[in-house]
Design a protein around this motif. Structure first.
Motif, PDB file in Angstrom:
ATOM      1  N   GLY A  31      29.553  79.889 -14.726  1.00  0.00           N
ATOM      2  CA  GLY A  31      29.801  80.108 -13.297  1.00  0.00           C
ATOM      3  C   GLY A  31      30.702  81.299 -13.040  1.00  0.00           C
ATOM      4  N   ALA A  32      30.824  81.635 -11.778  1.00  0.00           N
ATOM      5  CA  ALA A  32      31.735  82.709 -11.381  1.00  0.00           C
ATOM      6  C   ALA A  32      33.151  82.381 -11.830  1.00  0.00           C
ATOM      7  N   THR A  33      33.452  81.100 -11.896  1.00  0.00           N
ATOM      8  CA  THR A  33      34.805  80.657 -12.257  1.00  0.00           C
ATOM      9  C   THR A  33      35.190  81.094 -13.668  1.00  0.00           C
ATOM     10  N   VAL A  74      40.227  81.542  -0.279  1.00  0.00           N
ATOM     11  CA  VAL A  74      40.378  80.528  -1.325  1.00  0.00           C
ATOM     12  C   VAL A  74      39.794  81.038  -2.643  1.00  0.00           C
ATOM     13  N   TRP A  75      38.621  81.669  -2.580  1.00  0.00           N
ATOM     14  CA  TRP A  75      38.023  82.172  -3.817  1.00  0.00           C
ATOM     15  C   TRP A  75      38.804  83.353  -4.375  1.00  0.00           C
ATOM     16  N   GLY A  76      39.510  84.076  -3.507  1.00  0.00           N
ATOM     17  CA  GLY A  76      40.340  85.180  -3.980  1.00  0.00           C
ATOM     18  C   GLY A  76      41.574  84.707  -4.735  1.00  0.00           C
ATOM     19  N   TYR A 108      38.429  92.342  -6.019  1.00  0.00           N
ATOM     20  CA  TYR A 108      38.372  91.690  -4.703  1.00  0.00           C
ATOM     21  C   TYR A 108      37.085  90.891  -4.546  1.00  0.00           C
ATOM     22  N   THR A 109      37.074  90.044  -3.521  1.00  0.00           N
ATOM     23  CA  THR A 109      35.916  89.219  -3.195  1.00  0.00           C
ATOM     24  C   THR A 109      35.213  89.890  -2.022  1.00  0.00           C
ATOM     25  N   THR A 110      33.942  90.243  -2.184  1.00  0.00           N
ATOM     26  CA  THR A 110      33.276  90.989  -1.103  1.00  0.00           C
ATOM     27  C   THR A 110      33.018  90.118   0.120  1.00  0.00           C
ATOM     28  N   ASN A 111      32.732  88.827  -0.121  1.00  0.00           N
ATOM     29  CA  ASN A 111      32.435  87.924   0.996  1.00  0.00           C
ATOM     30  C   ASN A 111      33.144  86.593   0.748  1.00  0.00           C
ATOM     31  N   ASN A 112      33.967  86.204   1.716  1.00  0.00           N
ATOM     32  CA  ASN A 112      34.733  84.977   1.541  1.00  0.00           C
ATOM     33  C   ASN A 112      33.952  83.806   2.129  1.00  0.00           C
ATOM     34  N   ALA A 122      34.305  93.217  -8.593  1.00  0.00           N
ATOM     35  CA  ALA A 122      34.088  92.402  -7.401  1.00  0.00           C
ATOM     36  C   ALA A 122      33.357  91.101  -7.675  1.00  0.00           C
ATOM     37  N   ASP A 123      33.858  90.056  -7.031  1.00  0.00           N
ATOM     38  CA  ASP A 123      33.156  88.782  -6.966  1.00  0.00           C
ATOM     39  C   ASP A 123      32.203  88.871  -5.771  1.00  0.00           C
ATOM     40  N   MET A 124      30.903  88.959  -6.061  1.00  0.00           N
ATOM     41  CA  MET A 124      29.896  89.060  -4.992  1.00  0.00           C
ATOM     42  C   MET A 124      29.065  87.785  -4.898  1.00  0.00           C
ATOM     43  N   SER A 125      29.656  86.661  -5.323  1.00  0.00           N
ATOM     44  CA  SER A 125      28.869  85.416  -5.415  1.00  0.00           C
ATOM     45  C   SER A 125      28.074  85.107  -4.152  1.00  0.00           C
ATOM     46  N   SER A 126      28.673  85.351  -2.983  1.00  0.00           N
ATOM     47  CA  SER A 126      27.987  84.876  -1.770  1.00  0.00           C
ATOM     48  C   SER A 126      27.375  85.983  -0.917  1.00  0.00           C
ATOM     49  N   ASP A 127      27.406  87.244  -1.368  1.00  0.00           N
ATOM     50  CA  ASP A 127      26.649  88.222  -0.579  1.00  0.00           C
ATOM     51  C   ASP A 127      25.882  89.236  -1.432  1.00  0.00           C
ATOM     52  N   ALA A 164      28.476  87.230  -9.974  1.00  0.00           N
ATOM     53  CA  ALA A 164      28.031  86.319  -8.929  1.00  0.00           C
ATOM     54  C   ALA A 164      27.434  85.068  -9.545  1.00  0.00           C
ATOM     55  N   GLY A 165      27.955  83.911  -9.174  1.00  0.00           N
ATOM     56  CA  GLY A 165      27.291  82.656  -9.512  1.00  0.00           C
ATOM     57  C   GLY A 165      25.914  82.715  -8.857  1.00  0.00           C
ATOM     58  N   ALA A 166      24.877  82.276  -9.564  1.00  0.00           N
ATOM     59  CA  ALA A 166      23.514  82.492  -9.048  1.00  0.00           C
ATOM     60  C   ALA A 166      23.157  81.607  -7.869  1.00  0.00           C
TER      61      ALA A 166
END
Ligand code: PLP
Length: 355
Positions: A73-75, A99-101, A143-147, A166-171, A187-189
């Motif tokens: 996972g992204a984690t 929170v994810w940041g 940074y997280t692109t989308n919170n 960048a964590d882009m998990s959600s965008d 990014a978590g899929a």
């Protein structure tokens, strides 16, 4: 349920579900299930190759960038990144905007020094901090692109001389940006790429191999690159679903085409929210996310009534995250515009009767 606004795992195209089911029963007319063939067979190799190649095409990646499908996972990336990129006495810069940041900020100090360059915690992460300085000697800026939880999104890529992570998990794959500007993207899929159980990592190989610590093989990006993202048994089914969904996205016209529809969905929903005083978006206008739209109502009774109405109308996943309350509507790539039209009609109807 007819309309799926879940935040993650989340909606995928129906045809992907159908093809994935077929692959479980009889993969490519082999008489075998995708679940019972060796991962080093040409059959599965073809799936992995197509998934990696389609990512390259959709993101317009240059030759320095490697595409990996990893476990955990992204984690897991929260600590795998500093393990690979941050020396004990070096420093990495982090932006805290949700929170994810905060989670990678907790893990990174296990490996080196970190500096939090800015935070929007003071206002419950309802905006993206604008004025911050990234130290020029930082090993990278994260940074997280989308919170996903708070519903904010960074609409431009920060200018910085240090490597961008960048964590882009959600965008990821929802809008066109210059992905080659990033040294590492993960990014978590399960939000916009495919099924839970696999994480996409895109890494510029030039940033690797610079730390002095010893890295366990499974945590070492270089080992995964050398082994073609098959250092051990990969999550075959999750990768298969990703491949099918990436193929679907390519057939839609890729990121540029889906971005147009994503913009229409977000515009329609925010315009409706802004026109109905009963509903109150929680995020400052300029930082609103086009993937996760968060809003509340003043009266908990009204909130409950609207939630019940949504349920009754076949809408899944509209309840907000427990840390914000209210509602969260996720508008990932596979969600059709028609679902947003139905929802906004329902909101107008509700506001007319109750407003
Ligand atoms: C969902 C999410 C995660 C967590 O991903 P896992 O794959 O469950 O570890 C991390 N970052 C962001 C931005 C997310 O939306």
């Amino acid at each position: 349920m007819k309309y799926n606004f879940n935040a993650g795992p989340s909606i995928l195209p129906n045809e992907v579900f159908e093809q994935a089911s077929q692959g479980v029963l009889n993969f490519n007319n082999t008489g075998l299930s995708i679940l019972e063939i060796g991962h080093r067979t040409p059959l599965f190799q073809g799936v992995l190759d197509e998934a990696r190649q389609t990512v390259r095409e959709l993101m317009h990646l240059n030759a320095d960038h490697e595409v990996l499908f990893l476990h955990g996972g992204a984690t897991t990336q929260f600590f795998q990144i500093p393990m690979n990129l941050l020396d004990e006495h070096a420093k990495a810069a982090y932006l805290d905007c949700g929170v994810w940041g905060t989670k990678p900020i907790k893990e990174a100090p296990l490996f080196g020094q970190i500096e939090v360059v800015a935070s929007s915690k003071d206002k419950n992460y309802s905006y993206i901090p604008r004025h911050f300085t990234i130290p020029a000697d930082a090993a990278y800026f994260h940074y997280t692109t989308n919170n996903t939880i708070e519903g904010t999104q960074m609409h431009c890529v920060p200018e910085t001389p240090v490597p961008l992570v960048a964590d882009m998990s959600s965008d990821i794959l929802s809008r066109s940006i210059d992905f080659n500007k990033f040294s590492l993207i993960y990014a978590g899929a399960q939000k916009n790429i495919g099924a839970a159980g696999v994480t996409l990592v895109v890494v510029n190989k030039n940033v690797l191999g610079k730390v002095s610590r010893k890295i366990p093989s499974m945590m070492d990006y270089r080992k995964h690159i050398e082994n073609g993202s098959m250092l051990n048994t990969p999550p075959v089914f999750a990768i298969y679903v990703c491949m099918l969904n990436l193929r679907w996205l390519k057939a839609q016209g890729g990121v540029e085409a889906i971005e147009k529809i994503n913009n229409q969905k977000a515009d329609l929903l925010y315009q409706t929210l802004d026109s109905l005083p009963l509903f109150k978006p929680t995020v400052v206008k300029e930082d609103r996310s086009k993937m996760n739209v968060v809003f509340v109502m003043d009266d908990p009774e009204q909130e409950k009534a609207f939630l019940d109405l949504c349920k009754q109308e076949g809408m899944a996943g509209v309840k907000g995250h427990r840390s914000v309350g209210g509602f969260r509507i996720s508008l990932y790539n596979a969600l059709p515009l028609s679902s947003v039209q139905i929802l906004t009609d329902l909101m107008k109807h509700f506001a007319q009767k109750r407003g």
